[in-house]
Design an enzyme around this catalytic site. Structure first.
Site, PDB file in Angstrom:
ATOM      1  N   MET A  15       0.836  -1.209   0.000  1.00 47.89           N
ATOM      2  CA  MET A  15       0.000   0.000   0.000  1.00 47.89           C
ATOM      3  C   MET A  15       0.869   1.256   0.000  1.00 47.89           C
ATOM      4  O   MET A  15       0.911   1.990   0.953  1.00 47.89           O
ATOM      5  CB  MET A  15      -0.924  -0.029   1.225  1.00 47.89           C
ATOM      6  CG  MET A  15      -1.863  -1.221   1.225  1.00 47.89           C
ATOM      7  SD  MET A  15      -2.679  -1.481   2.817  1.00 47.89           S
ATOM      8  CE  MET A  15      -1.386  -2.321   3.748  1.00 47.89           C
ATOM      9  N   GLN A  57     -11.110   3.128   0.679  1.00 46.04           N
ATOM     10  CA  GLN A  57     -10.722   4.345   1.413  1.00 46.04           C
ATOM     11  C   GLN A  57     -11.581   5.522   0.961  1.00 46.04           C
ATOM     12  O   GLN A  57     -12.117   6.281   1.789  1.00 46.04           O
ATOM     13  CB  GLN A  57      -9.243   4.662   1.177  1.00 46.04           C
ATOM     14  CG  GLN A  57      -8.272   3.740   1.893  1.00 46.04           C
ATOM     15  CD  GLN A  57      -6.818   4.051   1.543  1.00 46.04           C
ATOM     16  OE1 GLN A  57      -6.542   4.716   0.542  1.00 46.04           O
ATOM     17  NE2 GLN A  57      -5.896   3.568   2.352  1.00 46.04           N
ATOM     18  N   THR A  88       2.348   1.451   5.910  1.00 49.95           N
ATOM     19  CA  THR A  88       1.528   2.519   5.354  1.00 49.95           C
ATOM     20  C   THR A  88       1.127   3.422   6.503  1.00 49.95           C
ATOM     21  O   THR A  88       0.927   2.949   7.619  1.00 49.95           O
ATOM     22  CB  THR A  88       0.257   1.959   4.674  1.00 49.95           C
ATOM     23  OG1 THR A  88      -0.752   2.976   4.604  1.00 49.95           O
ATOM     24  CG2 THR A  88      -0.325   0.778   5.433  1.00 49.95           C
ATOM     25  N   ASN A  89       1.021   4.721   6.237  1.00 48.88           N
ATOM     26  CA  ASN A  89       0.547   5.641   7.270  1.00 48.88           C
ATOM     27  C   ASN A  89      -0.967   5.613   7.406  1.00 48.88           C
ATOM     28  O   ASN A  89      -1.508   5.443   8.493  1.00 48.88           O
ATOM     29  CB  ASN A  89       0.996   7.070   6.946  1.00 48.88           C
ATOM     30  CG  ASN A  89       2.472   7.307   7.194  1.00 48.88           C
ATOM     31  OD1 ASN A  89       2.870   7.778   8.249  1.00 48.88           O
ATOM     32  ND2 ASN A  89       3.296   6.984   6.210  1.00 48.88           N
ATOM     33  N   CYS A 201       3.441   9.994   4.745  1.00 46.94           N
ATOM     34  CA  CYS A 201       2.934   9.041   3.761  1.00 46.94           C
ATOM     35  C   CYS A 201       4.145   8.281   3.267  1.00 46.94           C
ATOM     36  O   CYS A 201       5.181   8.890   2.972  1.00 46.94           O
ATOM     37  CB  CYS A 201       2.231   9.756   2.607  1.00 46.94           C
ATOM     38  SG  CYS A 201       1.835   8.649   1.243  1.00 46.94           S
ATOM     39  N   THR A 202       4.037   6.980   3.179  1.00 45.22           N
ATOM     40  CA  THR A 202       5.219   6.173   2.898  1.00 45.22           C
ATOM     41  C   THR A 202       5.791   6.404   1.507  1.00 45.22           C
ATOM     42  O   THR A 202       6.919   5.996   1.238  1.00 45.22           O
ATOM     43  CB  THR A 202       4.907   4.673   3.095  1.00 45.22           C
ATOM     44  OG1 THR A 202       3.670   4.342   2.444  1.00 45.22           O
ATOM     45  CG2 THR A 202       4.782   4.341   4.573  1.00 45.22           C
ATOM     46  N   GLU A 203       5.038   7.074   0.630  1.00 49.12           N
ATOM     47  CA  GLU A 203       5.564   7.361  -0.715  1.00 49.12           C
ATOM     48  C   GLU A 203       6.293   8.699  -0.821  1.00 49.12           C
ATOM     49  O   GLU A 203       7.083   8.905  -1.742  1.00 49.12           O
ATOM     50  CB  GLU A 203       4.437   7.341  -1.763  1.00 49.12           C
ATOM     51  CG  GLU A 203       3.986   5.961  -2.189  1.00 49.12           C
ATOM     52  CD  GLU A 203       3.061   5.333  -1.171  1.00 49.12           C
ATOM     53  OE1 GLU A 203       3.014   4.098  -1.093  1.00 49.12           O
ATOM     54  OE2 GLU A 203       2.380   6.077  -0.421  1.00 49.12           O
TER      55      GLU A 203
END
Length: 240
Positions: A15, A57, A88-89, A201-203
């Site tokens: 994710m 989501q 994932t956050n 956010c992990t991205e």
């Protein structure tokens, strides 16, 4: 000489898979740094299909999402993990569902991040992430509870930060124009008094680094991965 025994950590990932790949690399690099030579991390990863999760989501179907994440956690528990990490956050919104289903320790990304910020004696930080993370309390409340003040962008800026995450970063697109936009957002938050910025956010860490910010950057993915290394080596993470 005896080899240090690691615990086994389960990662709920996918994710997006791009950020899960970062977690895998960072955790393994961390173990190699600590133990040296041929050492790597004792991990089990369940990587989910992100498309239906992203749709749920948007629909606000958090009960269903909680059940999905709990199911993933139980699968990893059945495989023998001793703790869990949710890579994932945003999906930390349903972390309580996973805890209730497994009763395993979960390395919480916001707690780990708050701990690092507090060590630097900062009190007011900006938070960038999905609209869910920036506007809802499941993440910010953990920061508030740690004694931090949290700034987020205005509504229109939140929408664009969110769009870039889902339409670009989660699809492997790293655009110079979006990097510049994030830089401008961080400068605006600094002008409002932010002493540091959380890449929540992990991205985002794929696009923004310390070089892009006039204030300290706290990449939640890197911090979370470091907490995972501490868990694997049975060191105190203080982030359950």
């Amino acid at each position: 000489m005896s080899v240090q025994k690691q615990r086994t950590l389960g990662i709920i990932g996918g994710m997006s898979w791009e950020s899960t790949e970062s977690y895998y690399r960072l955790i393994n690099e961390g173990i190699k740094t600590k133990l040296g030579k041929l050492h790597s991390a004792d991990l089990l990863i369940h990587s989910v299909d992100f498309a239906p999760i992203g749709k749920l989501q948007v629909e606000g179907a958090w009960t269903e999402l909680g059940a999905m994440m709990a199911s993933s956690g139980k699968r990893l528990q059945a495989a023998g993990v001793q703790g869990l990490l949710l890579a994932t956050n945003t999906m930390h919104k349903v972390v309580n569902d996973i805890e209730a289903a497994t009763n395993l320790p979960i390395i919480h990304i916001a707690d780990a991040t708050a701990k690092v910020i507090k060590k630097q004696n900062l009190t007011k930080v900006a938070l960038l992430g999905t609209q869910f993370t920036m506007t809802q309390n499941f993440y910010k409340q953990r920061l508030f509870d740690a004694g931090l003040q949290v700034l987020v962008p205005d509504t229109d800026t939140q929408a664009e930060v969110h769009r870039i995450i889902y339409d670009e970063l989660c699809q492997g697109q790293l655009l110079d124009s979006s990097q510049q936009y994030y830089r401008q957002v961080i400068k605006a938050l600094e002008a409002q008094g932010a002493e540091g910025v959380i890449l929540g956010c992990t991205e985002i860490g794929l696009l923004i680094s310390q070089d892009d910010s006039p204030i300290p950057v706290f990449d939640a993915t890197a911090i979370h991965a470091a907490a995972a290394v501490a868990f694997l080596l049975n060191e105190d993470t203080g982030s359950h």
